[in-house]
Scaffold this motif. Sequence first.
Motif, PDB file in Angstrom:
ATOM      1  N   GLU A  81       0.889  -1.268  -0.002  1.00  0.00           N
ATOM      2  CA  GLU A  81      -0.041  -0.059  -0.062  1.00  0.00           C
ATOM      3  C   GLU A  81       1.079   1.217  -0.095  1.00  0.00           C
ATOM      4  O   GLU A  81       0.496   2.385  -0.557  1.00  0.00           O
ATOM      5  CB  GLU A  81      -1.037  -0.009   1.172  1.00  0.00           C
ATOM      6  CG  GLU A  81      -2.155  -0.742   0.831  1.00  0.00           C
ATOM      7  CD  GLU A  81      -2.993  -0.170  -0.317  1.00  0.00           C
ATOM      8  OE1 GLU A  81      -2.781   1.029  -0.786  1.00  0.00           O
ATOM      9  OE2 GLU A  81      -3.946  -0.942  -0.798  1.00  0.00           O
ATOM     10  N   GLN A  85       0.747   3.855  -3.048  1.00  0.00           N
ATOM     11  CA  GLN A  85       0.574   5.211  -2.790  1.00  0.00           C
ATOM     12  C   GLN A  85       1.629   6.165  -3.223  1.00  0.00           C
ATOM     13  O   GLN A  85       1.241   7.288  -3.572  1.00  0.00           O
ATOM     14  CB  GLN A  85       0.034   5.422  -1.387  1.00  0.00           C
ATOM     15  CG  GLN A  85      -0.937   4.682  -0.862  1.00  0.00           C
ATOM     16  CD  GLN A  85      -2.246   5.515  -0.117  1.00  0.00           C
ATOM     17  OE1 GLN A  85      -2.811   6.484  -0.387  1.00  0.00           O
ATOM     18  NE2 GLN A  85      -2.740   5.143   1.025  1.00  0.00           N
TER      19      GLN A  85
ATOM     20  N   GLU B  61      -8.661  17.702   0.930  1.00  0.00           N
ATOM     21  CA  GLU B  61      -8.710  16.112   0.579  1.00  0.00           C
ATOM     22  C   GLU B  61      -7.919  15.969  -0.439  1.00  0.00           C
ATOM     23  O   GLU B  61      -8.594  15.933  -1.457  1.00  0.00           O
ATOM     24  CB  GLU B  61     -10.090  15.949   0.830  1.00  0.00           C
ATOM     25  CG  GLU B  61     -10.420  14.466   0.618  1.00  0.00           C
ATOM     26  CD  GLU B  61     -11.716  13.824   1.350  1.00  0.00           C
ATOM     27  OE1 GLU B  61     -12.621  14.622   1.674  1.00  0.00           O
ATOM     28  OE2 GLU B  61     -11.863  12.629   1.101  1.00  0.00           O
ATOM     29  N   PHE B 271       1.807   6.069  10.008  1.00  0.00           N
ATOM     30  CA  PHE B 271       2.075   4.878   9.039  1.00  0.00           C
ATOM     31  C   PHE B 271       0.944   4.147   8.630  1.00  0.00           C
ATOM     32  O   PHE B 271       0.828   3.789   7.522  1.00  0.00           O
ATOM     33  CB  PHE B 271       3.403   4.330   9.313  1.00  0.00           C
ATOM     34  CG  PHE B 271       3.860   3.295   8.499  1.00  0.00           C
ATOM     35  CD1 PHE B 271       4.439   3.855   7.119  1.00  0.00           C
ATOM     36  CD2 PHE B 271       3.909   1.705   8.630  1.00  0.00           C
ATOM     37  CE1 PHE B 271       4.996   2.773   6.268  1.00  0.00           C
ATOM     38  CE2 PHE B 271       4.297   1.056   7.790  1.00  0.00           C
ATOM     39  CZ  PHE B 271       4.931   1.541   6.530  1.00  0.00           C
ATOM     40  N   PHE B 274      -1.640   5.809   6.804  1.00  0.00           N
ATOM     41  CA  PHE B 274      -1.323   6.107   5.588  1.00  0.00           C
ATOM     42  C   PHE B 274      -1.588   4.900   4.594  1.00  0.00           C
ATOM     43  O   PHE B 274      -1.963   5.017   3.467  1.00  0.00           O
ATOM     44  CB  PHE B 274       0.085   6.647   5.453  1.00  0.00           C
ATOM     45  CG  PHE B 274       0.587   6.807   3.905  1.00  0.00           C
ATOM     46  CD1 PHE B 274       0.053   8.063   3.238  1.00  0.00           C
ATOM     47  CD2 PHE B 274       1.486   5.910   3.492  1.00  0.00           C
ATOM     48  CE1 PHE B 274       0.607   8.286   1.985  1.00  0.00           C
ATOM     49  CE2 PHE B 274       2.067   6.003   2.190  1.00  0.00           C
ATOM     50  CZ  PHE B 274       1.523   7.025   1.750  1.00  0.00           C
ATOM     51  N   ARG B 275      -1.113   3.709   5.123  1.00  0.00           N
ATOM     52  CA  ARG B 275      -1.257   2.556   4.338  1.00  0.00           C
ATOM     53  C   ARG B 275      -2.691   2.097   4.138  1.00  0.00           C
ATOM     54  O   ARG B 275      -2.667   0.668   3.686  1.00  0.00           O
ATOM     55  CB  ARG B 275      -0.141   1.459   4.579  1.00  0.00           C
ATOM     56  CG  ARG B 275      -0.198   0.933   5.958  1.00  0.00           C
ATOM     57  CD  ARG B 275       0.986   0.120   6.024  1.00  0.00           C
ATOM     58  NE  ARG B 275       0.875  -0.360   7.001  1.00  0.00           N
ATOM     59  CZ  ARG B 275       1.955  -1.438   7.671  1.00  0.00           C
ATOM     60  NH1 ARG B 275       2.694  -2.099   6.775  1.00  0.00           N
ATOM     61  NH2 ARG B 275       1.959  -1.861   8.830  1.00  0.00           N
ATOM     62  N   ASP B 276      -3.550   2.705   4.708  1.00  0.00           N
ATOM     63  CA  ASP B 276      -4.992   2.333   4.687  1.00  0.00           C
ATOM     64  C   ASP B 276      -5.427   2.214   3.169  1.00  0.00           C
ATOM     65  O   ASP B 276      -6.236   1.369   2.812  1.00  0.00           O
ATOM     66  CB  ASP B 276      -5.843   3.129   5.504  1.00  0.00           C
ATOM     67  CG  ASP B 276      -7.063   2.752   5.527  1.00  0.00           C
ATOM     68  OD1 ASP B 276      -7.531   1.672   5.850  1.00  0.00           O
ATOM     69  OD2 ASP B 276      -8.057   3.620   5.485  1.00  0.00           O
ATOM     70  N   GLY B 277      -4.826   3.054   2.292  1.00  0.00           N
ATOM     71  CA  GLY B 277      -5.277   2.756   0.843  1.00  0.00           C
ATOM     72  C   GLY B 277      -6.308   3.964   0.384  1.00  0.00           C
ATOM     73  O   GLY B 277      -6.673   4.002  -0.807  1.00  0.00           O
ATOM     74  N   SER B 278      -7.125   4.577   1.264  1.00  0.00           N
ATOM     75  CA  SER B 278      -8.071   5.380   0.730  1.00  0.00           C
ATOM     76  C   SER B 278      -7.628   6.910   0.638  1.00  0.00           C
ATOM     77  O   SER B 278      -6.434   7.292   1.258  1.00  0.00           O
ATOM     78  CB  SER B 278      -9.462   5.399   1.678  1.00  0.00           C
ATOM     79  OG  SER B 278      -8.975   5.882   2.928  1.00  0.00           O
ATOM     80  N   GLU B 279      -8.443   7.731  -0.201  1.00  0.00           N
ATOM     81  CA  GLU B 279      -7.827   9.148  -0.198  1.00  0.00           C
ATOM     82  C   GLU B 279      -8.074   9.753   1.032  1.00  0.00           C
ATOM     83  O   GLU B 279      -7.125  10.553   1.719  1.00  0.00           O
ATOM     84  CB  GLU B 279      -9.027   9.758  -1.133  1.00  0.00           C
ATOM     85  CG  GLU B 279      -8.604   9.405  -2.621  1.00  0.00           C
ATOM     86  CD  GLU B 279      -9.665  10.045  -3.480  1.00  0.00           C
ATOM     87  OE1 GLU B 279     -10.562  10.508  -2.942  1.00  0.00           O
ATOM     88  OE2 GLU B 279      -9.638   9.823  -4.937  1.00  0.00           O
ATOM     89  N   TYR B 280      -9.022   9.425   2.007  1.00  0.00           N
ATOM     90  CA  TYR B 280      -9.240  10.049   3.231  1.00  0.00           C
ATOM     91  C   TYR B 280      -7.921   9.750   3.978  1.00  0.00           C
ATOM     92  O   TYR B 280      -7.290  10.701   4.728  1.00  0.00           O
ATOM     93  CB  TYR B 280     -10.508   9.531   3.878  1.00  0.00           C
ATOM     94  CG  TYR B 280     -10.605   9.732   5.250  1.00  0.00           C
ATOM     95  CD1 TYR B 280     -11.339  10.901   5.668  1.00  0.00           C
ATOM     96  CD2 TYR B 280     -10.367   9.099   6.417  1.00  0.00           C
ATOM     97  CE1 TYR B 280     -11.612  11.284   6.866  1.00  0.00           C
ATOM     98  CE2 TYR B 280     -10.400   9.429   7.723  1.00  0.00           C
ATOM     99  CZ  TYR B 280     -10.980  10.749   7.794  1.00  0.00           C
ATOM    100  OH  TYR B 280     -11.362  10.992   9.327  1.00  0.00           O
ATOM    101  N   SER B 281      -7.447   8.430   4.021  1.00  0.00           N
ATOM    102  CA  SER B 281      -6.346   8.252   4.769  1.00  0.00           C
ATOM    103  C   SER B 281      -4.959   9.164   4.331  1.00  0.00           C
ATOM    104  O   SER B 281      -4.257   9.388   5.465  1.00  0.00           O
ATOM    105  CB  SER B 281      -5.996   6.725   4.843  1.00  0.00           C
ATOM    106  OG  SER B 281      -5.543   6.405   3.514  1.00  0.00           O
ATOM    107  N   VAL B 282      -4.981   9.552   3.436  1.00  0.00           N
ATOM    108  CA  VAL B 282      -3.782  10.305   2.846  1.00  0.00           C
ATOM    109  C   VAL B 282      -3.646  11.476   3.412  1.00  0.00           C
ATOM    110  O   VAL B 282      -2.849  11.924   4.240  1.00  0.00           O
ATOM    111  CB  VAL B 282      -3.529  10.371   1.392  1.00  0.00           C
ATOM    112  CG1 VAL B 282      -2.402  11.259   1.126  1.00  0.00           C
ATOM    113  CG2 VAL B 282      -3.508   9.130   0.656  1.00  0.00           C
TER     114      VAL B 282
END
Lengths: 443, 315
Positions: A81, A85, B61, B271, B274-282
């Motif tokens: 991931e 990303q 976002e 960390f 971040f690696r959750d993978g969704s836009e929200y998480s970034v």
Amino acid sequence: MFSKRSRRAIGVAAAVVTAFGLAACGNGGSQAADGRVHVTFWQQKFEDYQQAWFKENVEAFNASQDEITVDLQVVPADTWEQKLQAAQAAGKQPDVATTNYGSIKPGVAEGKFAPLDELLPAEAFDDVKENVAPFVTVDDQHYAYPMLVEPSTVLYYRTDLAKEAGLDPDSPPETWDELLEWSKALTKGDVKGMTVASTAADLSWSSWGLQLNACGYLPIADDWSAGRATEPCFADLANFYKELYQEGLIPQQPKVAYADGQPYGEGEVAMMQGGSWVVGQLKNDFPDVVDKTMVAPFPSIDGDLTKTTATLGGWTLTLDSKSEAPEEAARFIEYLLAGDPEIMAGFFKETGYSKYTVRDSVDEVLADDPEASADPFMAVISDEIVPYGQAEPAYPYDIAMALGTALESAMKGTTDVDGALQTADDAINDVIDKQKLAGAATD
Amino acid sequence: MSITADQQPRTMLGAAEAPAVKRSRPRDDLTAYLMIAPMVILLGIFVMWPLVYAFYLSGFEISFYQAPEFVGLQFYRYVLEDERFWASLGVGLYYAVLVVPAGMFVSLLIASFIKTLSVRMASFLKTTIYVPAVVSTVVASVLFVFIYQDQGLANWLLGLLNAGPVAWLNSPALALPAIAVPGIWLGLGLTTLIMLAGLLDIPDSYYESARLDGASFVQRTWYITLPLLKNVLLYLFVTGTVAALQMLDLPLIMTNGGPVNATTTPNLFIFNTFRDGSEYSVSFSLTAALLLFLVLGGISALVFRLISSEKAIDG
């Protein structure tokens, strides 16, 4: 005004900045320096035999024509991931990537994937099984080509140890209570009777099948408008996990993640909840254990084995919406997954028939393979588990983690079951609110 | 009462005490600017600009595929309302409490011991004690995971006492202390050497006088060693605390933040988000990282202020 020397200094500084800037930019997208279009393909690292299969078939594709070169890169699962990303942020994302079913619909909502309908022949999608096609379909368009399905939950048990404990291996446990009894009978010395996931990260997804078994639904309303983790059926599930852990029936410190069947293969546990993929691992890495192993549907809360106990996970290939070579990338996807059925039949043979095809034409090839039809594990999994399996949820992973954390919390006693589920429900409602999920359900 | 013109500079360090600085010539200025230019440029490119840009991005976002949506300070509110963020700060502080004082205490003991040895033995011990500092954190993590397993060394030792086995890394109460042990071990080498350098800087005559007056080892340590090591101790305390709050590798490899988030340090929380993978998480992880930067900066500024107030303590 700047002196001559100052101007020179500024010039040097500007050159340094420019050099760094150019170095940071690099080059991107497909290129044709050797006259061929390059397509980047990121494959998540799976079992060793899969890496060999992908490598062999990518090389075969590259050799089969002289227009496209697929550059295969294997990426470890635990760094996937963040690496993806980071690549997306830098505009260096791969053209083609392995993507699991659960990530497709959220990815489509975020514009990550390109539809394949105009790039692949229609018959390629006609070949996909009816129950799998919806996994990759959004608004009548296919955003991935499915590769396989694999149920996430199968019960593995050692027949020799069962007999030693006075249990009948031909009548495996069918209820959760019976499973607890078997686990107690099989726990002796350093050998634990059972193993299930016991960390939040593993519980978050490996318990989906059992959540559906206990409740018939997941801990969020069908339209994603509210959490429902406080329903009593989730407490039943939490208590089941809690008893397995607190009675010492499962390893107290798992050495590996849920997906890895190593503890069972090495004889540290007598029974295991594991995905169908563990069949392949046992055949490849622990052949001595295979003859002493039987598989069965995971016990149901009330003994009804037609209830779901497993979600049908699995992998697809997706085409990035920013790919600069979509047609070439689609040609590779078609070659590997949707073309000659012998290619995918070869894959399932390599897996030890631990994964299941999503194409009718591949099924026909496998039906002619006596080894496949004689495999005892395949018969049980495909006839008794897969038909009752359900798709993985498409909601954000935070929701799965909330319930996974609640289950772990109940197991390890940091709070009581009701408190843990209330915390999960609050967390789910928080996710619904902040990620604006109400009404956004894609299932 | 107002400060008079000749009082004011005296309170400003350097201005009153230093001789009046002669106005340097433009040519010297240019040379000086050229000398610092590479570092300023590198800092500008790799530190300042990313930081400014990160603050700018935190107002959106973020999406790598669609036009980012301006949301103002929304994600700051989301992070500050998130119990997991505060819990991770608590874990970070607890980890610092476990690692920093214990590490400094053990280092002081070892450094004091090394100081009493012959040159040859001291040299051997200095090399030995520094070995953990060159061991990769990843290697140390894996090593200690083996030590803590059910059939590992730690449980074998407990078994000799007819106790255990203990689920060191899977018990919410024990996991963080269990991770703190390799944390202390890894930092021991550098801390001991800095401590030893500080100890060697204290004139022997102080100790000789104290001995003549009949001071015990404890009294010599309490009244001479510790006060004169104060600046070294403060430095080690600040750097150790900031490093402990930023710990990522050990919990990532040994427990992945579990069990039940008991070892989710602030950086690991960011960390994992971040690696959750969704836009929200970034956007969320970016904002959480900026808030952590402010927290760490605040702690550092506070303690550095303490240090500068004790500037002239060295004998």
